[in-house]
Motif scaffolding. Structure first.
Motif, PDB file in Angstrom:
ATOM      1  N   ARG A   1       0.812  -1.227   0.000  1.00 67.51           N
ATOM      2  CA  ARG A   1       0.000   0.000   0.000  1.00 67.51           C
ATOM      3  C   ARG A   1       0.840   1.269   0.000  1.00 67.51           C
ATOM      4  O   ARG A   1       0.414   2.299  -0.504  1.00 67.51           O
ATOM      5  CB  ARG A   1      -0.908  -0.021   1.233  1.00 67.51           C
ATOM      6  N   PHE A   2       2.031   1.208   0.602  1.00 69.48           N
ATOM      7  CA  PHE A   2       2.887   2.390   0.717  1.00 69.48           C
ATOM      8  C   PHE A   2       4.254   2.117   0.080  1.00 69.48           C
ATOM      9  O   PHE A   2       5.270   2.032   0.770  1.00 69.48           O
ATOM     10  CB  PHE A   2       3.043   2.791   2.188  1.00 69.48           C
ATOM     11  N   PRO A   3       4.307   1.975  -1.238  1.00 67.38           N
ATOM     12  CA  PRO A   3       5.564   1.609  -1.904  1.00 67.38           C
ATOM     13  C   PRO A   3       6.657   2.670  -1.782  1.00 67.38           C
ATOM     14  O   PRO A   3       7.832   2.352  -1.942  1.00 67.38           O
ATOM     15  CB  PRO A   3       5.148   1.402  -3.358  1.00 67.38           C
ATOM     16  N   HIS A   4       6.301   3.898  -1.497  1.00 64.27           N
ATOM     17  CA  HIS A   4       7.290   4.975  -1.331  1.00 64.27           C
ATOM     18  C   HIS A   4       8.032   4.867   0.001  1.00 64.27           C
ATOM     19  O   HIS A   4       9.086   5.462   0.184  1.00 64.27           O
ATOM     20  CB  HIS A   4       6.585   6.340  -1.370  1.00 64.27           C
ATOM     21  N   LEU A   5       7.482   4.091   0.917  1.00 66.19           N
ATOM     22  CA  LEU A   5       7.990   4.015   2.282  1.00 66.19           C
ATOM     23  C   LEU A   5       9.070   2.942   2.389  1.00 66.19           C
ATOM     24  O   LEU A   5       8.872   1.803   1.961  1.00 66.19           O
ATOM     25  CB  LEU A   5       6.810   3.683   3.203  1.00 66.19           C
ATOM     26  N   THR A   6      10.218   3.308   2.940  1.00 68.38           N
ATOM     27  CA  THR A   6      11.283   2.342   3.201  1.00 68.38           C
ATOM     28  C   THR A   6      10.996   1.688   4.544  1.00 68.38           C
ATOM     29  O   THR A   6      10.803   2.380   5.549  1.00 68.38           O
ATOM     30  CB  THR A   6      12.660   3.030   3.230  1.00 68.38           C
ATOM     31  N   PHE A   7      10.956   0.356   4.572  1.00 69.20           N
ATOM     32  CA  PHE A   7      10.693  -0.402   5.790  1.00 69.20           C
ATOM     33  C   PHE A   7      11.975  -1.060   6.270  1.00 69.20           C
ATOM     34  O   PHE A   7      12.716  -1.634   5.471  1.00 69.20           O
ATOM     35  CB  PHE A   7       9.647  -1.492   5.539  1.00 69.20           C
ATOM     36  N   VAL A   8      12.197  -0.986   7.584  1.00 76.68           N
ATOM     37  CA  VAL A   8      13.311  -1.677   8.221  1.00 76.68           C
ATOM     38  C   VAL A   8      12.714  -2.566   9.306  1.00 76.68           C
ATOM     39  O   VAL A   8      11.999  -2.073  10.189  1.00 76.68           O
ATOM     40  CB  VAL A   8      14.321  -0.692   8.851  1.00 76.68           C
ATOM     41  N   ARG A   9      12.984  -3.854   9.231  1.00 78.05           N
ATOM     42  CA  ARG A   9      12.510  -4.799  10.250  1.00 78.05           C
ATOM     43  C   ARG A   9      13.655  -5.128  11.197  1.00 78.05           C
ATOM     44  O   ARG A   9      14.715  -5.577  10.760  1.00 78.05           O
ATOM     45  CB  ARG A   9      12.002  -6.086   9.612  1.00 78.05           C
ATOM     46  N   LEU A  10      13.419  -4.895  12.488  1.00 77.41           N
ATOM     47  CA  LEU A  10      14.410  -5.194  13.518  1.00 77.41           C
ATOM     48  C   LEU A  10      13.823  -6.278  14.417  1.00 77.41           C
ATOM     49  O   LEU A  10      12.774  -6.084  15.022  1.00 77.41           O
ATOM     50  CB  LEU A  10      14.746  -3.927  14.313  1.00 77.41           C
ATOM     51  N   GLY A  11      14.493  -7.429  14.484  1.00 76.31           N
ATOM     52  CA  GLY A  11      13.943  -8.598  15.163  1.00 76.31           C
ATOM     53  C   GLY A  11      14.383  -8.796  16.591  1.00 76.31           C
ATOM     54  O   GLY A  11      13.935  -9.735  17.251  1.00 76.31           O
ATOM     55  N   HIS A  12      15.254  -7.920  17.104  1.00 73.93           N
ATOM     56  CA  HIS A  12      15.746  -8.067  18.483  1.00 73.93           C
ATOM     57  C   HIS A  12      16.397  -6.748  18.893  1.00 73.93           C
ATOM     58  O   HIS A  12      16.930  -6.030  18.034  1.00 73.93           O
ATOM     59  CB  HIS A  12      16.764  -9.218  18.556  1.00 73.93           C
ATOM     60  N   PRO A  13      16.399  -6.421  20.181  1.00 70.09           N
ATOM     61  CA  PRO A  13      17.049  -5.170  20.611  1.00 70.09           C
ATOM     62  C   PRO A  13      18.515  -5.062  20.197  1.00 70.09           C
ATOM     63  O   PRO A  13      18.998  -3.955  19.936  1.00 70.09           O
ATOM     64  CB  PRO A  13      16.898  -5.197  22.131  1.00 70.09           C
ATOM     65  N   THR A  14      19.222  -6.186  20.110  1.00 68.05           N
ATOM     66  CA  THR A  14      20.619  -6.100  19.658  1.00 68.05           C
ATOM     67  C   THR A  14      20.695  -5.635  18.209  1.00 68.05           C
ATOM     68  O   THR A  14      21.622  -4.905  17.836  1.00 68.05           O
ATOM     69  CB  THR A  14      21.343  -7.457  19.809  1.00 68.05           C
ATOM     70  N   GLU A  15      19.725  -6.035  17.397  1.00 65.10           N
ATOM     71  CA  GLU A  15      19.681  -5.554  16.011  1.00 65.10           C
ATOM     72  C   GLU A  15      19.378  -4.058  15.980  1.00 65.10           C
ATOM     73  O   GLU A  15      19.942  -3.320  15.171  1.00 65.10           O
ATOM     74  CB  GLU A  15      18.614  -6.312  15.210  1.00 65.10           C
ATOM     75  N   THR A  16      18.494  -3.614  16.866  1.00 66.23           N
ATOM     76  CA  THR A  16      18.163  -2.190  16.932  1.00 66.23           C
ATOM     77  C   THR A  16      19.405  -1.375  17.291  1.00 66.23           C
ATOM     78  O   THR A  16      19.671  -0.336  16.678  1.00 66.23           O
ATOM     79  CB  THR A  16      17.030  -1.947  17.951  1.00 66.23           C
ATOM     80  N   GLU A  17      20.170  -1.845  18.244  1.00 69.35           N
ATOM     81  CA  GLU A  17      21.394  -1.127  18.645  1.00 69.35           C
ATOM     82  C   GLU A  17      22.383  -1.063  17.483  1.00 69.35           C
ATOM     83  O   GLU A  17      22.999  -0.028  17.235  1.00 69.35           O
ATOM     84  CB  GLU A  17      22.037  -1.794  19.865  1.00 69.35           C
ATOM     85  N   ARG A  18      22.548  -2.176  16.791  1.00 67.75           N
ATOM     86  CA  ARG A  18      23.466  -2.209  15.645  1.00 67.75           C
ATOM     87  C   ARG A  18      23.002  -1.240  14.558  1.00 67.75           C
ATOM     88  O   ARG A  18      23.792  -0.483  13.997  1.00 67.75           O
ATOM     89  CB  ARG A  18      23.541  -3.650  15.113  1.00 67.75           C
ATOM     90  N   TRP A  19      21.712  -1.227  14.280  1.00 66.37           N
ATOM     91  CA  TRP A  19      21.163  -0.363  13.249  1.00 66.37           C
ATOM     92  C   TRP A  19      21.292   1.108  13.647  1.00 66.37           C
ATOM     93  O   TRP A  19      21.687   1.953  12.826  1.00 66.37           O
ATOM     94  CB  TRP A  19      19.692  -0.737  13.008  1.00 66.37           C
ATOM     95  N   LEU A  20      20.993   1.424  14.905  1.00 64.34           N
ATOM     96  CA  LEU A  20      21.133   2.816  15.355  1.00 64.34           C
ATOM     97  C   LEU A  20      22.580   3.276  15.290  1.00 64.34           C
ATOM     98  O   LEU A  20      22.842   4.439  14.968  1.00 64.34           O
ATOM     99  CB  LEU A  20      20.612   2.954  16.801  1.00 64.34           C
ATOM    100  N   GLY A  21      23.504   2.379  15.577  1.00 63.24           N
ATOM    101  CA  GLY A  21      24.922   2.722  15.494  1.00 63.24           C
ATOM    102  C   GLY A  21      25.303   3.145  14.080  1.00 63.24           C
ATOM    103  O   GLY A  21      26.072   4.099  13.892  1.00 63.24           O
ATOM    104  N   ARG A  22      24.784   2.449  13.095  1.00 62.44           N
ATOM    105  CA  ARG A  22      25.058   2.815  11.699  1.00 62.44           C
ATOM    106  C   ARG A  22      24.324   4.093  11.291  1.00 62.44           C
ATOM    107  O   ARG A  22      24.831   4.894  10.545  1.00 62.44           O
ATOM    108  CB  ARG A  22      24.635   1.679  10.760  1.00 62.44           C
ATOM    109  N   LEU A  23      23.100   4.249  11.797  1.00 61.68           N
ATOM    110  CA  LEU A  23      22.295   5.422  11.438  1.00 61.68           C
ATOM    111  C   LEU A  23      22.926   6.709  11.942  1.00 61.68           C
ATOM    112  O   LEU A  23      22.858   7.738  11.290  1.00 61.68           O
ATOM    113  CB  LEU A  23      20.880   5.272  12.024  1.00 61.68           C
ATOM    114  N   GLY A  24      23.596   6.619  13.086  1.00 57.73           N
ATOM    115  CA  GLY A  24      24.197   7.804  13.683  1.00 57.73           C
ATOM    116  C   GLY A  24      25.489   8.268  13.032  1.00 57.73           C
ATOM    117  O   GLY A  24      26.026   9.302  13.382  1.00 57.73           O
ATOM    118  N   ARG A  25      26.006   7.521  12.086  1.00 55.34           N
ATOM    119  CA  ARG A  25      27.271   7.906  11.442  1.00 55.34           C
ATOM    120  C   ARG A  25      27.080   8.968  10.416  1.00 55.34           C
ATOM    121  O   ARG A  25      26.122   9.124   9.755  1.00 55.34           O
ATOM    122  CB  ARG A  25      27.907   6.693  10.780  1.00 55.34           C
TER     123      ARG A  25
END
Length: 188
Positions: free
Chosen positions: A164-188
């Motif tokens: 329904r929202f093809p313009h939207l980028t989706f990121v699936r995070l399956g565990h808090p450790t994945e969230t921390e890893r992803w936030l670490g990259r996002l903050g660079r």
């Protein structure tokens, strides 16, 4: 759908965070607000008036911030019309798809702490007493029962949201450790 190991191809300016109650949506919204220097809008604070009554201005408030160029918020209150307003304007959706046992334990801890400490949440509202939590059986009045009722909603609906929202980028995070890893990259 991206994962924690994928590089986000842009710097987001309008972000939604979704997941079951207790996954940590509000906490992640707060962290992303600081990290990306985005205004933060908490839907619970906009929705709940005194005595837990829905605020009549809720959707107008959501429309107002959604029309702006920069924000981060939770994606919830889908039955109230939020899905017609926020996803079309967002450029990123972060889905916290954590294990059920983990989010259940988080929700229990949070709910019990709020109930015992009688901490004010939004507009004078407080978590019900432990006794009321133990005796209330309707999911709409008991967040623990609500989580049980809705725990699979995002897993069931996500394929439809992606279509329904093809313009939207989706990121699936399956565990808090994945969230921390992803936030670490996002903050660079």
């Amino acid at each position: 759908m991206l994962t924690c190991d994928d590089v986000l191809p842009f710097r987001p300016s309008r972000v939604l965070v979704c997941g079951v109650s207790g996954a940590g949506k509000t906490t992640l919204v707060t962290r992303m607000s600081r990290l990306l220097e985005l205004p933060r809008y908490e839907l619970d604070a906009l929705h709940h008036g005194p005595e837990w009554t829905p605020r009549p201005e809720f959707l107008d408030d959501v429309r107002a911030f959604a029309a702006s160029e920069r924000w981060v918020s939770e994606w919830q209150y889908t039955s109230k019309g939020v899905s017609e307003i926020l996803p079309p304007r967002a450029d990123l959706c972060v889905w916290l798809d954590y294990p059920d046992r983990l989010v259940r334990a988080r929700l229990w801890r949070r709910t019990l702490a709020r109930s015992i400490l009688r901490r004010e949440l939004w507009n004078g509202n407080r978590e019900p007493s432990i006794w009321r939590l133990a005796t209330t059986t309707t999911p709409e009045e008991n967040v623990l029962r609500w989580q049980t009722k809705t725990r699979d909603v995002w897993r069931e609906r996500m394929p439809g949201h992606e279509a329904r929202f093809p313009h939207l980028t989706f990121v699936r995070l399956g565990h808090p450790t994945e969230t921390e890893r992803w936030l670490g990259r996002l903050g660079r």
